[in-house]
Structure formats: C-alpha cells, structure tokens
Design a protein around this motif. Sequence first.
Motif, PDB file in Angstrom:
ATOM      1  N   GLN A  58      -2.858   5.739   7.516  1.00 43.39           N
ATOM      2  CA  GLN A  58      -4.249   6.014   7.851  1.00 43.39           C
ATOM      3  C   GLN A  58      -4.963   4.750   8.333  1.00 43.39           C
ATOM      4  O   GLN A  58      -5.711   4.777   9.312  1.00 43.39           O
ATOM      5  N   ASP A  79      -1.672   5.696   2.805  1.00 43.54           N
ATOM      6  CA  ASP A  79      -2.815   4.813   3.066  1.00 43.54           C
ATOM      7  C   ASP A  79      -2.521   3.872   4.224  1.00 43.54           C
ATOM      8  O   ASP A  79      -3.380   3.623   5.077  1.00 43.54           O
ATOM      9  N   LEU A 139       0.832  -1.190   0.000  1.00 43.53           N
ATOM     10  CA  LEU A 139       0.000   0.000   0.000  1.00 43.53           C
ATOM     11  C   LEU A 139       0.877   1.254   0.000  1.00 43.53           C
ATOM     12  O   LEU A 139       1.996   1.226   0.527  1.00 43.53           O
ATOM     13  N   THR A 181     -10.841   8.328   1.772  1.00 45.37           N
ATOM     14  CA  THR A 181     -10.644   7.912   3.147  1.00 45.37           C
ATOM     15  C   THR A 181     -10.987   6.437   3.293  1.00 45.37           C
ATOM     16  O   THR A 181     -11.735   5.879   2.492  1.00 45.37           O
ATOM     17  N   TRP A 182     -10.424   5.811   4.313  1.00 43.72           N
ATOM     18  CA  TRP A 182     -10.677   4.395   4.547  1.00 43.72           C
ATOM     19  C   TRP A 182     -11.757   4.256   5.623  1.00 43.72           C
ATOM     20  O   TRP A 182     -11.584   4.738   6.740  1.00 43.72           O
ATOM     21  N   ARG A 185     -12.141   1.894   0.779  1.00 39.74           N
ATOM     22  CA  ARG A 185     -11.777   3.273   0.480  1.00 39.74           C
ATOM     23  C   ARG A 185     -12.958   3.989  -0.186  1.00 39.74           C
ATOM     24  O   ARG A 185     -13.477   3.535  -1.206  1.00 39.74           O
TER      25      ARG A 185
END
Length: 213
Positions: free
Chosen positions: A114, A111, A107, A206-207, A198
């Motif tokens: 987060q 990401d 990743l 955003t996740w 996501r």
Amino acid sequence: MTITPRSPRLLLLSAVVLTVLGVALLGMPHGQEPSAPEPSSTATADPSSAASAPPADDKVTVKTAPPTAPAASTPSVLESALPPHGEGVAGDRAVQQTLEAAWPSDLPAADERQLLTAGRALLRADATGVGRTRWPDVFPDSGQAVVPAFATARFRIQAAIARRDGRPNKAVVHLVWAGTDRGGTFTDLRITDLFFTRTLKKGEPTWTPQPRI
C-alpha cells in the motif's frame, strides 16, 4: 517544486547507494596485469621510476577507506559507479537491490504494498502534475492549472522501498527516480523521501501522506 524533505535519511540513503555501488565497481574483474619482476639484490634502484610508480597498496587503501565520500567528490564517484548514460532501465535493478540490502524489510507485506503504491503515485503527481487531485491535503492548489516540473513521458521511478519510521504508525517511502525537467535536462538517481501516518478511514487502517511543510 518537488517533495524533497530535508532529512538525515536522504544523506544516509545517498551514502549507502554510493558506497554499495562503489564497492561493486571496485570488485569488478580487471584484465590481469603481468607481475613486476623481482628486483635483483645487486641492482641499483632508479629514483625516477620509483617516483612515478603507484604505491603497491593503492587498491587495498581504497577498499579499506571510510565509506563516506566527501561531498565534493560525490558526483564523480556516483558517475563512475553507475551504468553508462543512455542504458535506461538496465541499471534500475541494481539500485533496487542496493536499497533492499541497505534496509531490510520491517513492515507487513500488505502495508508495504500500500505504501509503495501510494508513494509512487504521490511522487509522480508532484513531479509531473498528473493526479494531484487525489491528494488535496498535499496539493491544496490541485484544482489550478500547474505547469509540470518534469515531462510525464521522461519520468521514471528507478527504485522504491517502504520502511517503518521509528513508530509502528509511521512509515517512510524511499524513492530513487529519473526525469527530464522543463529545460530539457535529464538526470537520474534523484532521491525523495515521502512520509506517511497510519490512520483509520471508514473503519479500515490506511496510510495517509503527511502534508508538505
């Protein structure tokens, strides 16, 4: 009740942790033992000593055996491969390195950061009840008083990694953690997988954690 989705990833994660730590234990140096004297060609073998002596290739057999241990032997293998109880965070680094070696990062760094931040906070909220209001979709009863399953002061995340989950917009956070439950029992190496999707929130990617089923 903690988030512990039933997934083949949990079994794979358990097998990898046990295998790597088990091999590391077997590779630890032991005190050198004196070599057994070579038997004389005229000496008569002692049946009783031959029966009690361990096979010469025991160590090789263990190292080359299939890595997946039977479920019944998992607790004893895990116990012997880890640092002694009471050592605290001293053994956490080894667990983290095991996860990272088993699943190379796939990743972008932003990401991954987060996901790890969200995954740690979500697991802590689930186990201790602290911060559940941040996740109303995951904890629909977050406005109610909740008796925590684990003591906040004795909860610790030992290791965590975030990786893709098949598709670019799917990810999973693998967490290994320790805690003391309401009965006062402390256990470590608990495994939880948290799944994220996501999405766009206010125009920014955003996740978002997937709701519990």
